[in-house]
Design a protein around this motif. Structure first.
Motif, PDB file in Angstrom:
ATOM      1  N   SER A 301       0.824  -1.205   0.000  1.00  0.00           N
ATOM      2  CA  SER A 301       0.000   0.000   0.000  1.00  0.00           C
ATOM      3  C   SER A 301       0.857   1.253   0.000  1.00  0.00           C
ATOM      4  O   SER A 301       0.589   2.223  -0.725  1.00  0.00           O
ATOM      5  CB  SER A 301      -0.922  -0.023   1.227  1.00  0.00           C
ATOM      6  N   LEU A 302       1.928   1.229   0.796  1.00  0.00           N
ATOM      7  CA  LEU A 302       2.843   2.374   0.852  1.00  0.00           C
ATOM      8  C   LEU A 302       3.505   2.607  -0.506  1.00  0.00           C
ATOM      9  O   LEU A 302       3.623   3.750  -0.968  1.00  0.00           O
ATOM     10  CB  LEU A 302       3.901   2.103   1.922  1.00  0.00           C
ATOM     11  N   PHE A 303       3.921   1.545  -1.155  1.00  0.00           N
ATOM     12  CA  PHE A 303       4.546   1.675  -2.475  1.00  0.00           C
ATOM     13  C   PHE A 303       3.578   2.269  -3.490  1.00  0.00           C
ATOM     14  O   PHE A 303       3.930   3.188  -4.241  1.00  0.00           O
ATOM     15  CB  PHE A 303       5.034   0.304  -2.951  1.00  0.00           C
ATOM     16  N   PHE A 304       2.337   1.754  -3.514  1.00  0.00           N
ATOM     17  CA  PHE A 304       1.361   2.254  -4.481  1.00  0.00           C
ATOM     18  C   PHE A 304       0.997   3.708  -4.210  1.00  0.00           C
ATOM     19  O   PHE A 304       0.718   4.470  -5.134  1.00  0.00           O
ATOM     20  CB  PHE A 304       0.095   1.397  -4.454  1.00  0.00           C
ATOM     21  N   ALA A 305       0.991   4.105  -2.941  1.00  0.00           N
ATOM     22  CA  ALA A 305       0.588   5.462  -2.600  1.00  0.00           C
ATOM     23  C   ALA A 305       1.679   6.481  -2.883  1.00  0.00           C
ATOM     24  O   ALA A 305       1.400   7.618  -3.271  1.00  0.00           O
ATOM     25  CB  ALA A 305       0.190   5.536  -1.123  1.00  0.00           C
ATOM     26  N   VAL A 306       2.943   6.085  -2.712  1.00  0.00           N
ATOM     27  CA  VAL A 306       4.035   7.050  -2.765  1.00  0.00           C
ATOM     28  C   VAL A 306       4.850   6.949  -4.051  1.00  0.00           C
ATOM     29  O   VAL A 306       5.214   7.963  -4.654  1.00  0.00           O
ATOM     30  CB  VAL A 306       4.964   6.873  -1.544  1.00  0.00           C
ATOM     31  N   ALA A 307       5.147   5.725  -4.482  1.00  0.00           N
ATOM     32  CA  ALA A 307       6.107   5.551  -5.580  1.00  0.00           C
ATOM     33  C   ALA A 307       5.441   5.504  -6.948  1.00  0.00           C
ATOM     34  O   ALA A 307       5.866   6.187  -7.878  1.00  0.00           O
ATOM     35  CB  ALA A 307       6.932   4.287  -5.355  1.00  0.00           C
ATOM     36  N   ALA A 308       4.430   4.664  -7.108  1.00  0.00           N
ATOM     37  CA  ALA A 308       3.854   4.468  -8.444  1.00  0.00           C
ATOM     38  C   ALA A 308       2.443   3.942  -8.332  1.00  0.00           C
ATOM     39  O   ALA A 308       2.133   3.117  -7.458  1.00  0.00           O
ATOM     40  CB  ALA A 308       4.708   3.495  -9.256  1.00  0.00           C
ATOM     41  N   ASN A 309       1.586   4.413  -9.218  1.00  0.00           N
ATOM     42  CA  ASN A 309       0.252   3.838  -9.318  1.00  0.00           C
ATOM     43  C   ASN A 309       0.345   2.419  -9.856  1.00  0.00           C
ATOM     44  O   ASN A 309       1.259   2.081 -10.609  1.00  0.00           O
ATOM     45  CB  ASN A 309      -0.636   4.667 -10.250  1.00  0.00           C
ATOM     46  N   GLY A 310      -0.608   1.587  -9.487  1.00  0.00           N
ATOM     47  CA  GLY A 310      -0.635   0.220  -9.979  1.00  0.00           C
ATOM     48  C   GLY A 310      -2.011  -0.140 -10.496  1.00  0.00           C
ATOM     49  O   GLY A 310      -2.919   0.677 -10.545  1.00  0.00           O
ATOM     50  N   ALA A 311      -2.148  -1.390 -10.891  1.00  0.00           N
ATOM     51  CA  ALA A 311      -3.411  -1.911 -11.393  1.00  0.00           C
ATOM     52  C   ALA A 311      -3.645  -3.279 -10.753  1.00  0.00           C
ATOM     53  O   ALA A 311      -2.916  -3.699  -9.854  1.00  0.00           O
ATOM     54  CB  ALA A 311      -3.361  -2.022 -12.920  1.00  0.00           C
ATOM     55  N   TYR A 312      -4.663  -3.983 -11.228  1.00  0.00           N
ATOM     56  CA  TYR A 312      -4.978  -5.289 -10.649  1.00  0.00           C
ATOM     57  C   TYR A 312      -3.770  -6.216 -10.684  1.00  0.00           C
ATOM     58  O   TYR A 312      -3.510  -6.937  -9.713  1.00  0.00           O
ATOM     59  CB  TYR A 312      -6.142  -5.923 -11.411  1.00  0.00           C
ATOM     60  N   ARG A 313      -3.048  -6.230 -11.798  1.00  0.00           N
ATOM     61  CA  ARG A 313      -1.927  -7.159 -11.933  1.00  0.00           C
ATOM     62  C   ARG A 313      -0.875  -6.929 -10.860  1.00  0.00           C
ATOM     63  O   ARG A 313      -0.180  -7.862 -10.452  1.00  0.00           O
ATOM     64  CB  ARG A 313      -1.309  -7.036 -13.320  1.00  0.00           C
ATOM     65  N   HIS A 314      -0.736  -5.671 -10.382  1.00  0.00           N
ATOM     66  CA  HIS A 314       0.203  -5.393  -9.306  1.00  0.00           C
ATOM     67  C   HIS A 314      -0.373  -5.836  -7.963  1.00  0.00           C
ATOM     68  O   HIS A 314       0.307  -6.474  -7.160  1.00  0.00           O
ATOM     69  CB  HIS A 314       0.525  -3.896  -9.249  1.00  0.00           C
ATOM     70  N   ALA A 315      -1.629  -5.499  -7.729  1.00  0.00           N
ATOM     71  CA  ALA A 315      -2.263  -5.828  -6.452  1.00  0.00           C
ATOM     72  C   ALA A 315      -2.375  -7.329  -6.242  1.00  0.00           C
ATOM     73  O   ALA A 315      -2.266  -7.821  -5.116  1.00  0.00           O
ATOM     74  CB  ALA A 315      -3.646  -5.174  -6.383  1.00  0.00           C
ATOM     75  N   ALA A 316      -2.598  -8.070  -7.329  1.00  0.00           N
ATOM     76  CA  ALA A 316      -2.786  -9.512  -7.206  1.00  0.00           C
ATOM     77  C   ALA A 316      -1.518 -10.238  -6.792  1.00  0.00           C
ATOM     78  O   ALA A 316      -1.577 -11.385  -6.346  1.00  0.00           O
ATOM     79  CB  ALA A 316      -3.320 -10.087  -8.516  1.00  0.00           C
ATOM     80  N   VAL A 317      -0.356  -9.594  -6.921  1.00  0.00           N
ATOM     81  CA  VAL A 317       0.878 -10.206  -6.416  1.00  0.00           C
ATOM     82  C   VAL A 317       0.775 -10.350  -4.897  1.00  0.00           C
ATOM     83  O   VAL A 317       1.161 -11.372  -4.325  1.00  0.00           O
ATOM     84  CB  VAL A 317       2.109  -9.380  -6.815  1.00  0.00           C
ATOM     85  N   TRP A 318       0.244  -9.309  -4.242  1.00  0.00           N
ATOM     86  CA  TRP A 318       0.029  -9.427  -2.790  1.00  0.00           C
ATOM     87  C   TRP A 318      -0.972 -10.540  -2.484  1.00  0.00           C
ATOM     88  O   TRP A 318      -0.780 -11.312  -1.533  1.00  0.00           O
ATOM     89  CB  TRP A 318      -0.477  -8.121  -2.189  1.00  0.00           C
ATOM     90  N   LEU A 319      -2.032 -10.642  -3.269  1.00  0.00           N
ATOM     91  CA  LEU A 319      -3.020 -11.696  -3.043  1.00  0.00           C
ATOM     92  C   LEU A 319      -2.375 -13.078  -3.181  1.00  0.00           C
ATOM     93  O   LEU A 319      -2.649 -13.979  -2.374  1.00  0.00           O
ATOM     94  CB  LEU A 319      -4.183 -11.540  -4.018  1.00  0.00           C
ATOM     95  N   CYS A 320      -1.519 -13.256  -4.170  1.00  0.00           N
ATOM     96  CA  CYS A 320      -0.823 -14.537  -4.323  1.00  0.00           C
ATOM     97  C   CYS A 320       0.115 -14.802  -3.150  1.00  0.00           C
ATOM     98  O   CYS A 320       0.286 -15.954  -2.728  1.00  0.00           O
ATOM     99  CB  CYS A 320      -0.052 -14.557  -5.648  1.00  0.00           C
TER     100      CYS A 320
END
Length: 516
Positions: A301-320
């Motif tokens: 969450s910190l990375f997406f908020a500060v460094a770069a926007n993401g999409a489902y494909r990025h978020a699903a790595v955490w889910l995996c």
């Protein structure tokens, strides 16, 4: 309520039983049919083809790696694509490699995981494993493969050898979110050893330290490959906001970051955050796994908020990663029949996975109804039907429209802002930031004079819908485009509209004009 929880636990959270192999083979075959159906209808779009173009650049591997430096992704995906192309010599290695990676990932889930079959069915019909990580040819599916391989190997190798360190090294070089998961897994591994062997130095801790060094080298190589990025327009712009405020908010409301893509826009940020945190509670019977899941959630969450926007494909790595921890902790999770918080966690996990399956069903609907991500394949068919356009030069506005074309056409592609032939756009704020339709027409005329070939112009802007003199933002706070009424009139007088393509799922649709 207790009866309902008992039914859920019996169906979805039971210890793995000895089971006949033929139903698993049917699951595997059914998944291949559904994925094959989508692969046959999938149209490559620019982010997929861009990776293949970069992977094939350079006379040798060293030259390719030099060209990759700063792209924003580590090298593993590009090495796989270049190696496969060296063997087969065809662009179809792009979907082929993605399919093989997805095949291995799902095979691990079906045949090696401890999950009951209904839970496996939810997982393999999710948006990630039915489409995003197998049909969509990107570098995120290999994260899922290495995470599940780590889960399968962890019990036998957590105290010996360097296999886990090598797998973590490879995971770190799949994508930046994969690198974050490396740190979270090392935290789990360390806490798991300390909980088992106590706070004393042991041979298992010595082995962990060696593996941690191997994994850290992988993270360093990932960073060295990615940074500094030349795609500076893709970085977050904090000139109008506070990075510190965004960071603090992301830690309490991760659902408002790119992790919210896991809910397919069905839940608002706060509700999504509650579900994300709640889905980790099922790991409470194994505290090391629970703490690692929370750490990975907050870091992502910190990375997406500060460094770069993401999409489902990025978020699903955490889910995996979350699924990986459930896999490793399954005996603890499945035998923890009491406790309110673990029960809430199990229900939340099922709800989260049910949303993924609903999105996977929508992928099948899109494939059945002909929804495509890009009109690049349609352009390829159009050019194949016109012998007079076989050697036509192509330029576009925006210029990134050409990035998907090398998969389908052999025509020379011209990058209007960079004033050169090529098919990889540099997303930088340096150089010329604005353009207009008059400039596009002028470049097309110059291109015809210098090349002597017909010139095709792809316009994402519909001239009968465009507002004269309005400034159009071409994304990422990057470049702008405008067209005056006089420029529109001149352009129409100098060109012939030969085709208007229907909209696509992304912004890769366009009108095709031939310069007279």
């Amino acid at each position: 309520m207790s009866r309902f929880l008992h039914i859920l636990d019996d169906r979805f959270f039971a210890p793995k039983r000895d089971r006949p192999s033929w139903p698993d083979l049917l699951l595997f075959a059914g998944w291949m049919v559904l994925v094959g159906f989508q692969v046959a209808r999938h149209v490559m779009w620019r982010d997929e083809v861009r990776a293949l173009t970069i992977a094939l650049n350079g006379d040798d591997l060293i030259a390719m790696l030099k060209g990759l430096h700063g792209e924003g992704h580590p090298a593993l995906w590009y090495l796989l694509l270049r190696g496969a192309h060296a063997v087969f010599g065809r662009v179809e290695v792009l979907p082929g490699v993605a399919f093989v990676v997805g095949l291995l990932t799902v095979a691990l889930l079906i045949f090696r995981s401890p999950f009951p079959r209904p839970l496996v069915l939810l997982l393999i019909t999710s948006h990630a494993l039915l489409f995003e990580y197998v049909v969509m040819a990107r570098n995120y599916g290999i994260s899922a493969l290495f995470l599940f391989a780590i889960a399968a190997c962890y019990p036998a190798h957590r105290g010996r050898g360097v296999l886990l360190g090598v797998l973590l090294f490879l995971l770190a070089n799949t994508n930046v979110v994969g690198s974050i998961m490396v740190g979270a897994f090392l935290l789990f591994w360390l806490l798991d050893l300390l909980e088992t062997h106590g706070w004393r130095w042991s041979p298992q801790l010595s082995n962990f330290a060696i593996n941690a060094i191997v994994a850290t080298i992988g993270v360093v190589i990932c960073a060295a490959t990615m940074l500094p990025t030349y795609n500076d327009a893709a970085a977050r712009d904090w000139s109008q906001g506070s990075a510190l405020t965004a960071a603090m908010l992301s830690l309490v409301n991760p659902g408002a970051t790119s992790l919210g893509a896991l809910f397919a826009n069905l839940l608002p940020g706060i509700a999504g955050s509650v579900l994300l945190f709640a889905a980790t509670l099922g790991l409470l019977p194994r505290r090391a796994a629970f703490l690692a899941a929370i750490a990975a959630l907050l870091l992502s969450s910190l990375f997406f908020a500060v460094a770069a926007n993401g999409a489902y494909r990025h978020a699903a790595v955490w889910l995996c990663f979350l699924i990986t921890l459930y896999w490793i902790s399954w005996n603890n999770v499945a035998t923890a029949s009491d406790g309110l918080l673990p029960a809430i966690g199990r229900i939340s996990l099922l709800l989260l996975l049910a949303i993924q399956t609903a999105a996977g069903i929508n992928d099948l609907r899109n494939a059945a109804t002909g929804v495509v991500a890009s009109r690049s394949a349609d352009l390829g068919r159009l050019l194949a039907s016109r012998a007079d356009l076989a050697n036509a030069a192509i330029l576009s506005e925006p210029e990134w429209l050409v990035e998907a074309l090398p998969y389908y056409v052999k025509n020379p592609l011209y990058l209007a802002r960079d004033h050169k032939f090529g098919s990889v756009v540099i997303f930088t704020r340096k150089g010329r930031m604005d353009s207009d339709l008059g400039e596009t027409l002028r470049l097309a005329r110059e291109l015809r004079e210098t090349s002597g070939a017909p010139v095709l112009i792809l316009l994402a802007y519909r001239l009968d819908e465009i507002t004269p003199d309005r400034i159009y933002d071409e994304g990422k706070n990057w470049r702008t485009f405008r067209a005056s009424a006089a420029e529109i009139s001149d352009f129409r007088a100098a060109t012939t509209l030969i085709h208007r393509f229907d909209p696509a799922k992304t912004d890769e649709s366009f009108d095709v004009y031939l310069l007279r």
